[in-house]
Design an enzyme around this catalytic site. Sequence first.
Site, PDB file in Angstrom:
ATOM      1  N   ALA A   1      -4.215   1.172  12.381  1.00 32.25           N
ATOM      2  CA  ALA A   1      -5.609   1.100  11.943  1.00 32.25           C
ATOM      3  C   ALA A   1      -6.358  -0.061  12.566  1.00 32.25           C
ATOM      4  O   ALA A   1      -7.584  -0.084  12.530  1.00 32.25           O
ATOM      5  CB  ALA A   1      -5.673   1.003  10.426  1.00 32.25           C
TER       6      ALA A   1
ATOM      7  N   PHE B   1      -3.863  -0.865   6.733  1.00 32.34           N
ATOM      8  CA  PHE B   1      -4.480  -2.175   6.504  1.00 32.34           C
ATOM      9  C   PHE B   1      -5.550  -2.103   5.415  1.00 32.34           C
ATOM     10  O   PHE B   1      -5.443  -1.313   4.479  1.00 32.34           O
ATOM     11  CB  PHE B   1      -5.006  -2.766   7.817  1.00 32.34           C
ATOM     12  CG  PHE B   1      -3.924  -2.979   8.839  1.00 32.34           C
ATOM     13  CD1 PHE B   1      -2.797  -3.737   8.531  1.00 32.34           C
ATOM     14  CD2 PHE B   1      -3.998  -2.413  10.091  1.00 32.34           C
ATOM     15  CE1 PHE B   1      -1.787  -3.932   9.466  1.00 32.34           C
ATOM     16  CE2 PHE B   1      -2.992  -2.607  11.041  1.00 32.34           C
ATOM     17  CZ  PHE B   1      -1.887  -3.367  10.718  1.00 32.34           C
TER      18      PHE B   1
ATOM     19  N   TRP C   1       7.356  -1.124  -7.645  1.00 35.21           N
ATOM     20  CA  TRP C   1       8.476  -1.651  -6.866  1.00 35.21           C
ATOM     21  C   TRP C   1       9.717  -1.761  -7.745  1.00 35.21           C
ATOM     22  O   TRP C   1      10.820  -1.416  -7.325  1.00 35.21           O
ATOM     23  CB  TRP C   1       8.119  -3.017  -6.270  1.00 35.21           C
ATOM     24  CG  TRP C   1       9.101  -3.490  -5.244  1.00 35.21           C
ATOM     25  CD1 TRP C   1       9.082  -3.235  -3.898  1.00 35.21           C
ATOM     26  CD2 TRP C   1      10.273  -4.283  -5.484  1.00 35.21           C
ATOM     27  NE1 TRP C   1      10.158  -3.824  -3.284  1.00 35.21           N
ATOM     28  CE2 TRP C   1      10.916  -4.471  -4.234  1.00 35.21           C
ATOM     29  CE3 TRP C   1      10.847  -4.845  -6.622  1.00 35.21           C
ATOM     30  CZ2 TRP C   1      12.087  -5.196  -4.099  1.00 35.21           C
ATOM     31  CZ3 TRP C   1      12.016  -5.578  -6.494  1.00 35.21           C
ATOM     32  CH2 TRP C   1      12.621  -5.752  -5.229  1.00 35.21           C
TER      33      TRP C   1
ATOM     34  N   LYS D   1       6.208  -6.618  10.861  1.00 33.30           N
ATOM     35  CA  LYS D   1       5.490  -5.918   9.804  1.00 33.30           C
ATOM     36  C   LYS D   1       6.416  -5.069   8.934  1.00 33.30           C
ATOM     37  O   LYS D   1       6.227  -4.951   7.736  1.00 33.30           O
ATOM     38  CB  LYS D   1       4.405  -5.031  10.421  1.00 33.30           C
ATOM     39  CG  LYS D   1       3.605  -4.238   9.400  1.00 33.30           C
ATOM     40  CD  LYS D   1       2.505  -3.441  10.084  1.00 33.30           C
ATOM     41  CE  LYS D   1       1.775  -2.549   9.098  1.00 33.30           C
ATOM     42  NZ  LYS D   1       2.594  -1.445   8.598  1.00 33.30           N
TER      43      LYS D   1
ATOM     44  N   ARG E   1       1.922   8.180   6.960  1.00 35.42           N
ATOM     45  CA  ARG E   1       2.081   8.019   8.404  1.00 35.42           C
ATOM     46  C   ARG E   1       3.537   7.735   8.753  1.00 35.42           C
ATOM     47  O   ARG E   1       4.318   7.270   7.927  1.00 35.42           O
ATOM     48  CB  ARG E   1       1.219   6.862   8.913  1.00 35.42           C
ATOM     49  CG  ARG E   1      -0.272   7.112   8.841  1.00 35.42           C
ATOM     50  CD  ARG E   1      -1.048   5.879   9.264  1.00 35.42           C
ATOM     51  NE  ARG E   1      -0.774   4.758   8.381  1.00 35.42           N
ATOM     52  CZ  ARG E   1      -0.943   3.488   8.719  1.00 35.42           C
ATOM     53  NH1 ARG E   1      -1.364   3.174   9.934  1.00 35.42           N
ATOM     54  NH2 ARG E   1      -0.688   2.526   7.860  1.00 35.42           N
TER      55      ARG E   1
ATOM     56  N   THR F   1       4.015   1.451  -0.839  1.00 37.59           N
ATOM     57  CA  THR F   1       4.789   1.425  -2.077  1.00 37.59           C
ATOM     58  C   THR F   1       3.960   1.975  -3.234  1.00 37.59           C
ATOM     59  O   THR F   1       4.447   2.779  -4.049  1.00 37.59           O
ATOM     60  CB  THR F   1       5.241  -0.017  -2.391  1.00 37.59           C
ATOM     61  OG1 THR F   1       5.996  -0.511  -1.284  1.00 37.59           O
ATOM     62  CG2 THR F   1       6.087  -0.078  -3.645  1.00 37.59           C
TER      63      THR F   1
ATOM     64  N   LYS G   1       0.824  -1.211   0.000  1.00 37.66           N
ATOM     65  CA  LYS G   1       0.000   0.000   0.000  1.00 37.66           C
ATOM     66  C   LYS G   1       0.863   1.268   0.000  1.00 37.66           C
ATOM     67  O   LYS G   1       0.655   2.171  -0.802  1.00 37.66           O
ATOM     68  CB  LYS G   1      -0.929  -0.034   1.212  1.00 37.66           C
ATOM     69  CG  LYS G   1      -2.035   0.983   1.177  1.00 37.66           C
ATOM     70  CD  LYS G   1      -3.100   0.693   2.195  1.00 37.66           C
ATOM     71  CE  LYS G   1      -2.615   0.779   3.625  1.00 37.66           C
ATOM     72  NZ  LYS G   1      -1.959  -0.362   4.190  1.00 37.66           N
TER      73      LYS G   1
ATOM     74  N   PHE H   1       4.396  -8.717  -8.576  1.00 41.50           N
ATOM     75  CA  PHE H   1       5.588  -9.398  -8.063  1.00 41.50           C
ATOM     76  C   PHE H   1       6.229 -10.167  -9.214  1.00 41.50           C
ATOM     77  O   PHE H   1       5.562 -10.550 -10.179  1.00 41.50           O
ATOM     78  CB  PHE H   1       5.217 -10.370  -6.942  1.00 41.50           C
ATOM     79  CG  PHE H   1       5.112  -9.748  -5.577  1.00 41.50           C
ATOM     80  CD1 PHE H   1       5.950 -10.133  -4.551  1.00 41.50           C
ATOM     81  CD2 PHE H   1       4.154  -8.770  -5.313  1.00 41.50           C
ATOM     82  CE1 PHE H   1       5.847  -9.571  -3.289  1.00 41.50           C
ATOM     83  CE2 PHE H   1       4.043  -8.199  -4.059  1.00 41.50           C
ATOM     84  CZ  PHE H   1       4.896  -8.599  -3.037  1.00 41.50           C
TER      85      PHE H   1
END
Length: 555
Positions: free
Chosen positions: A273, A301, A409, A105, A94, A73, A71, A381
């Site tokens: 969250a 999230f 990415w 995480k 954030r 990224t 998210k 990916f």
Amino acid sequence: MPTDLEIAQSVTMQPITEVAQKMGIPADDLELYGKYKAKLSFDFIKQLEKKESGKLILVTAINPTRAGEGKSTTTVGLGDALNRLNKKTMMALREPSLGPVFGLKGGATGGGYAQVVPMEDINLHFTGDMHAITTTNNLVCACLDNSIHQGNVLNIDPASITFKRCLDMNDRTLRDITIGQGSKANGVERKDGFNITVASEIMAALCLADDLMDLKQRFGKMLVAYTYDGQPVTIHDLGIEGAMAMVMKDAILPNVVQTLEHNPVLIHGGPFANIAHGCNSVIATKACMKLADYTITEAGFGADLGAEKFLDIKCRFAGLQPNAVVIVATIRALKQHGGIALEDLQEENVDALLTGCANLAKHIDTIQQFGLPYVVAINQFATDTDAEIEALENWCKENGHPMSLSQVWAKGGEGALDLAQKVIDLCEQENTYAPLYDVNLSIEEKIDIIAKKVYGADGVTFTDEAKEQIETFKRFGWDKMPICMAKTQMSLSDDAKLMGRPEGFTITVRELRPSLGAGFIVALTGKVLTMPGLPKHPSALDMDIDENGKITGLF
């Protein structure tokens, strides 16, 4: 492929004064923290109030899995892509918490070639905001226990204290403790516990405040305990909101940093969250909207948590009108929602992918209920196969969901040019955004609406303790506030093991906490914890620094 940290370290950053100048921020309005990070002065922020606000785009996601969604990224890559299309764009993110950084995480600066830098600084101490919040929170606790020790003039019942100490670390041993043991000089012995800093009401209030004086007023409203005859005791009764605001005088200012492509980002505040409201500060978001034509922000999230709270709490309080939503998913995560084990996700499995799309479909449904246009961003990916990508594209087409294959990415902003154009088009559409519920409904009705409309639950069960708390809140007039659900992020339900799109379940509310300073009621469901623990192999074990100050192992 180099690691995120190696990529970040390979890029030459621009002085933050030059980056800020791109958005018309004069060097004199920056409070510098070295060459590459700064805080934005409130004098400059106040000057922006007369300017017209730009478009606001929310980035959310499906329920997270250990396979990752990307998210942050996507947020960074999308912002870079919009700037590549000559759209004046800023990102509002954030701040990471040290607990997840050292745990499992990870941080919150994006990944690959869609990152915010200086990555090491942001993920560690940054400009000290987390420390200020921790200190402010614990100042309350120290003064509260001291008031009881020094004669208890406020008639506080120690067994009724609601305000916990906090620490910006995952430490399960501090969830339930006993303080004041030993002699009388050590204070009154009582049971206590710690929250993680990002679950502190101080953090929540910071992220919803308009300015320092508003934050000080919010501090004064915060509930800390009850008297022996059942009356609420607030921080204003303790008389320390001024001292608290003093500690927060720098932390209230948003932080200015840059992406790998040297575009400006405001990073400020970091409530989780799954236990708080999961959005960066109103101050930072509004400043970005005044400075840029497009502001990209993310909420923690999945859409069941961060997006719901962004749209039901933050936008309601701040008067924000979002223009579009990006829903991030990965083929790997969808396959895990389709029943595939983490270790088998690299194997092609179109059937599992399509089964997992049920989770994506529910999050799309949630955004549609808020009346907002959206696009599905598939964060690609290297292990994604052509057959899987084609199957997902066909699923989106067949169900009428706009989508874009994102390669941020690997390619940075270049990898999101298609996504960026789709977002631009969405922002030109009219929308019918509105919060899901009226705050004047009862607590039970508001929670029921969230559970049914957002989670897909059959209903809500309240424990006896929660029912008693609701009656108390009604008696004091605290029931006409938004609801901040504390729920596992791993599932649409309150059971972390139920992946995909579970059906036939109820949500159990075990406890309610009034966050009077933040302005909402927290409803704790299932087994969600406000102080996480470390995993068996915490990320801290893989981190190091050499004699030259070069960090390794930080993602």
